[in-house]
Design a protein around this motif. Sequence first.
Motif, PDB file in Angstrom:
ATOM      1  N   ALA A 284       6.351  -2.248  -8.483  1.00 33.48           N
ATOM      2  CA  ALA A 284       6.877  -3.366  -9.922  1.00 33.48           C
ATOM      3  C   ALA A 284       6.711  -4.182  -8.839  1.00 33.48           C
ATOM      4  O   ALA A 284       6.298  -5.736  -9.576  1.00 33.48           O
ATOM      5  CB  ALA A 284       8.327  -2.472  -9.417  1.00 33.48           C
ATOM      6  N   ALA A 285       7.154  -4.873  -7.697  1.00 35.53           N
ATOM      7  CA  ALA A 285       6.479  -5.998  -6.993  1.00 35.53           C
ATOM      8  C   ALA A 285       5.239  -6.890  -7.090  1.00 35.53           C
ATOM      9  O   ALA A 285       4.826  -7.556  -7.195  1.00 35.53           O
ATOM     10  CB  ALA A 285       6.694  -5.923  -5.244  1.00 35.53           C
ATOM     11  N   LEU A 286       4.373  -5.713  -6.727  1.00 37.97           N
ATOM     12  CA  LEU A 286       2.645  -6.366  -6.855  1.00 37.97           C
ATOM     13  C   LEU A 286       2.877  -6.297  -8.221  1.00 37.97           C
ATOM     14  O   LEU A 286       1.488  -7.240  -8.602  1.00 37.97           O
ATOM     15  CB  LEU A 286       1.482  -5.160  -6.317  1.00 37.97           C
ATOM     16  N   ALA A 287       3.150  -5.975  -9.086  1.00 36.55           N
ATOM     17  CA  ALA A 287       2.850  -6.587 -10.479  1.00 36.55           C
ATOM     18  C   ALA A 287       3.541  -8.028 -11.618  1.00 36.55           C
ATOM     19  O   ALA A 287       2.463  -8.365 -12.117  1.00 36.55           O
ATOM     20  CB  ALA A 287       4.083  -5.789 -11.401  1.00 36.55           C
ATOM     21  N   GLY A 288       4.124  -9.057 -10.524  1.00 34.94           N
ATOM     22  CA  GLY A 288       3.862 -10.344 -10.526  1.00 34.94           C
ATOM     23  C   GLY A 288       3.329 -11.459  -9.402  1.00 34.94           C
ATOM     24  O   GLY A 288       3.162 -12.137  -9.410  1.00 34.94           O
ATOM     25  N   ALA A 289       2.133 -10.236  -8.721  1.00 29.44           N
ATOM     26  CA  ALA A 289       1.875 -10.776  -7.567  1.00 29.44           C
ATOM     27  C   ALA A 289       0.437 -11.119  -7.574  1.00 29.44           C
ATOM     28  O   ALA A 289      -0.449 -10.584  -8.212  1.00 29.44           O
ATOM     29  CB  ALA A 289       1.581  -9.753  -6.418  1.00 29.44           C
ATOM     30  N   SER A 290      -0.428 -12.685  -6.818  1.00 25.22           N
ATOM     31  CA  SER A 290      -1.387 -13.086  -7.103  1.00 25.22           C
ATOM     32  C   SER A 290      -2.180 -12.413  -6.001  1.00 25.22           C
ATOM     33  O   SER A 290      -3.399 -12.062  -5.578  1.00 25.22           O
ATOM     34  CB  SER A 290      -1.318 -14.029  -6.595  1.00 25.22           C
ATOM     35  N   VAL A 291      -1.563 -11.861  -4.593  1.00 22.32           N
ATOM     36  CA  VAL A 291      -1.800 -11.760  -3.102  1.00 22.32           C
ATOM     37  C   VAL A 291      -0.764 -11.239  -2.372  1.00 22.32           C
ATOM     38  O   VAL A 291       0.090 -10.814  -2.996  1.00 22.32           O
ATOM     39  CB  VAL A 291      -1.705 -13.034  -2.192  1.00 22.32           C
ATOM     40  N   VAL A 292      -1.325  -9.540  -1.851  1.00 20.40           N
ATOM     41  CA  VAL A 292      -0.561  -8.904  -0.518  1.00 20.40           C
ATOM     42  C   VAL A 292      -1.811  -8.984   0.151  1.00 20.40           C
ATOM     43  O   VAL A 292      -2.717  -8.530  -0.014  1.00 20.40           O
ATOM     44  CB  VAL A 292      -0.904  -8.103  -1.994  1.00 20.40           C
ATOM     45  N   ILE A 293       0.084  -9.105   0.998  1.00 19.93           N
ATOM     46  CA  ILE A 293      -0.721  -8.954   2.492  1.00 19.93           C
ATOM     47  C   ILE A 293      -0.437  -7.793   3.547  1.00 19.93           C
ATOM     48  O   ILE A 293       1.012  -7.776   3.365  1.00 19.93           O
ATOM     49  CB  ILE A 293      -0.673 -10.004   3.490  1.00 19.93           C
ATOM     50  N   THR A 294      -1.102  -6.772   3.915  1.00 20.27           N
ATOM     51  CA  THR A 294      -0.392  -5.578   4.199  1.00 20.27           C
ATOM     52  C   THR A 294      -1.183  -5.943   6.034  1.00 20.27           C
ATOM     53  O   THR A 294      -2.242  -7.050   5.820  1.00 20.27           O
ATOM     54  CB  THR A 294      -1.550  -4.385   3.602  1.00 20.27           C
ATOM     55  N   GLY A 295      -0.930  -4.839   6.985  1.00 18.51           N
ATOM     56  CA  GLY A 295      -1.433  -4.674   8.509  1.00 18.51           C
ATOM     57  C   GLY A 295      -1.141  -3.949   8.458  1.00 18.51           C
ATOM     58  O   GLY A 295       0.215  -2.656   8.787  1.00 18.51           O
TER      59      GLY A 295
END
Length: 382
Positions: A284-295
């Motif tokens: 759900a959080a990703l639905a409004g995101a332009s960038v996601v940073i993982t690691g």
Amino acid sequence: MTMVVFAPDSFKGTLGAADAAKALADGWASVRPADELRLVPMADGGEGTLDAFELAVAGARRVPVTVDGPDGRPVTASWLWLPAAAGHGPTAVVELASTSGITLLDPLLPFDAHSVGFGQAIAAALDAGVDRLLLALGGSSSTDGGAGALAALGLQLSDAAGRPIRVGNRGLANLAAIDASALRPLPPGGAVILSDVDNPLLGERGAAAVFGPQKGATPSQVEGLERGLARWASQVAISTLPVRADAPTPGAGAAGGTGFGLLAWGATIAPGAAAVGAALGLPAALAGASVVITGEGRFDHQSLAGKVPSYVLDAAGVASSSLGGRPPIAVALVAGAIEADATVFAASVSLTDLAGDSAAARTDPSRWLREAGARLARTLAG
């Protein structure tokens, strides 16, 4: 204004997932202070899984427990009690890393480390009357196939003379009989293994070959560990354990083969990162995101086979497919060291490269994560 989601795993041995997410976000904000930032610290069934569920589930509470650590010394740990929800009664999350993990050992004991403490923590949760178990594998110190954990749950393992075998892989070489008559049953709602790998129990991708060296085993010792696991698998196949577990099953090799032992108990297996991500609401959080940073601490050939970076990458792909005319979500990777091809990500940053060497990166990981966040803000958002 750009919405950015920070969803790293822990940087094992240096920084937890929550602190890593905050450091990355602080670095991004130093370049783009007006952006909307959301922190979703992740786990995949290894270290930090209890922390992630505790953060995500209202009413969760830790229950302390003292168990036999992987070398027999007492370890103070805890399991997580989750309130009833979604058709289940109370659920327990039990994390192997905190009860039988590799960070609890110095020196490493490839033949003698065991998973007894993990089984003791599971037994404590059962004693508390939970309806379901979520069993987080990862960060294991042992290669005992989960025999120690099942022994703590009542399984009797003996040699040809009828004597109990030693705990750890060393004892498996002498295993001649398995008595499951006193083995505790699964709770009514069952048990789900949360695993971050898809390795089988045996063979070139098995628990001994792939993970044995990480636990201190030399090449000749790996061969010995493999023989012990093969003996365990052959005896399980003719035992009265609830399930005829199959050694080639993906995930059976997780946590030194603990996945195999739990499958023989009757547990099912699921990707740990997906379970944690669902609990935290990452899709759900990703639905409004332009960038996601993982690691994560080290990005290598195993990282795209069920660990947090691969889950986040896939989840962002699913979210991007429903964005209509919007550009797809850019997924970036930050890792302490990058040892495999990371070109599937829109950008990647190695803390070792930023700091100049791995020792410097490990000494002050927060500093270099902030620098990585700032670099990605300049790279991905102009």
